[in-house]
Design a protein around this motif. Structure first.
Motif, short mmCIF file in Angstrom:
data_model
loop_
_atom_site.label_atom_id
_atom_site.label_comp_id
_atom_site.label_asym_id
_atom_site.label_seq_id
_atom_site.Cartn_x
_atom_site.Cartn_y
_atom_site.Cartn_z
N TYR A 1 17.97 19.72 -33.43
CA TYR A 1 18.13 18.39 -33.40
C TYR A 1 17.13 17.61 -32.87
CZ TYR A 1 22.41 20.32 -35.35
OH TYR A 1 23.47 20.81 -36.07
N SER B 1 17.51 16.48 -37.88
CA SER B 1 17.32 17.67 -37.62
C SER B 1 16.62 18.54 -38.43
CB SER B 1 19.06 18.12 -37.79
OG SER B 1 19.42 17.99 -39.05
N ILE C 1 29.04 20.00 -29.79
CA ILE C 1 28.15 19.35 -28.92
C ILE C 1 28.90 19.28 -27.65
CG2 ILE C 1 28.61 17.12 -29.74
CD1 ILE C 1 25.30 18.44 -28.73
N CYS D 1 24.45 19.98 -41.42
CA CYS D 1 23.79 20.05 -39.89
C CYS D 1 24.74 18.91 -39.02
CB CYS D 1 22.36 19.49 -40.14
SG CYS D 1 21.44 20.86 -41.03
N CYS D 2 25.08 17.99 -39.57
CA CYS D 2 25.94 17.01 -38.66
C CYS D 2 27.24 17.62 -38.34
CB CYS D 2 25.99 15.69 -39.39
SG CYS D 2 24.46 14.77 -39.26
N ALA E 1 19.17 12.84 -31.43
CA ALA E 1 20.71 12.08 -31.76
C ALA E 1 20.78 10.68 -31.14
CB ALA E 1 21.58 12.88 -30.94
N TYR F 1 26.97 19.94 -35.58
CA TYR F 1 26.64 19.23 -34.28
C TYR F 1 27.95 18.86 -33.87
CZ TYR F 1 24.60 15.90 -31.29
OH TYR F 1 24.25 15.13 -30.12
N ILE G 1 21.66 11.31 -36.55
CA ILE G 1 21.00 12.80 -36.26
C ILE G 1 19.89 12.70 -37.06
CG2 ILE G 1 21.29 15.07 -35.84
CD1 ILE G 1 24.18 14.60 -35.37
#
Length: 159
Positions: A75, A66, A40, A32-33, A78, A36, A64
């Motif tokens: 998300y 999420s 982003i 997931c990170c 952050a 991002y 983060i």
């Protein structure tokens, strides 16, 4: 130190020290990170410009939170670190309209995991939703009941 004024906030920021921090701090390697980090900057250019005023690299958050939804990642928060101080707080969040309505919450002394020493404050961004762009399987979506509990936790956590 550079003075930045936004709404009724007044920040005293060491932009060069913040930039140095973002060159060296470690990043999470979860899917997931990484999703991002991969998009982003291009997805939210107004947020990127806002954070750059402080010397912050949008693609290198400290933390983060999420939730995997059916076809996107929500998300919830952050968190970013800026070196310096908040001289004056506003009683309201900062809002940015950047394809989404984003809320910026400023915390002085917030303990989001970071590797910063000295004076710093945290800028937390909520309301980010991004599509899945990695060339690997989408994570299993979070069950709806769990999503509501997790969102409630983050609402309490951010206040």
């Amino acid at each position: 130190m550079t003075t930045i004024k936004m709404n009724k906030y007044i920040f005293s920021v060491d932009i060069e020290k913040t930039k140095e921090y973002y060159k060296t701090h470690s990043l999470c390697n979860c899917v997931c990170c990484r999703n991002y980090y991969a998009q982003i900057k291009e997805q939210l250019p107004k947020l990127d410009a806002f954070l750059r005023e402080f010397g912050i690299d949008i693609s290198r958050p400290d933390e983060i939170g999420s939730i995997e939804m059916e076809d996107y990642i929500d998300y919830l928060s952050a968190d970013y670190t800026a070196c310096g101080k908040v001289e004056t707080f506003d009683k309201y969040e900062i809002e940015i309209h950047d394809n989404l309505l984003l809320s910026i919450i400023v915390n002085d002394g917030f303990s989001s995991p970071n590797e910063q020493t000295g004076d710093y404050f945290t800028i937390s961004v909520t309301g980010i939703r991004l599509p899945w762009v990695l060339d690997e399987p989408f994570p299993k979506p979070t069950k709806p009941k769990s999503v509501n509990k997790l969102k409630q936790f983050f609402i309490r956590y951010m206040k």
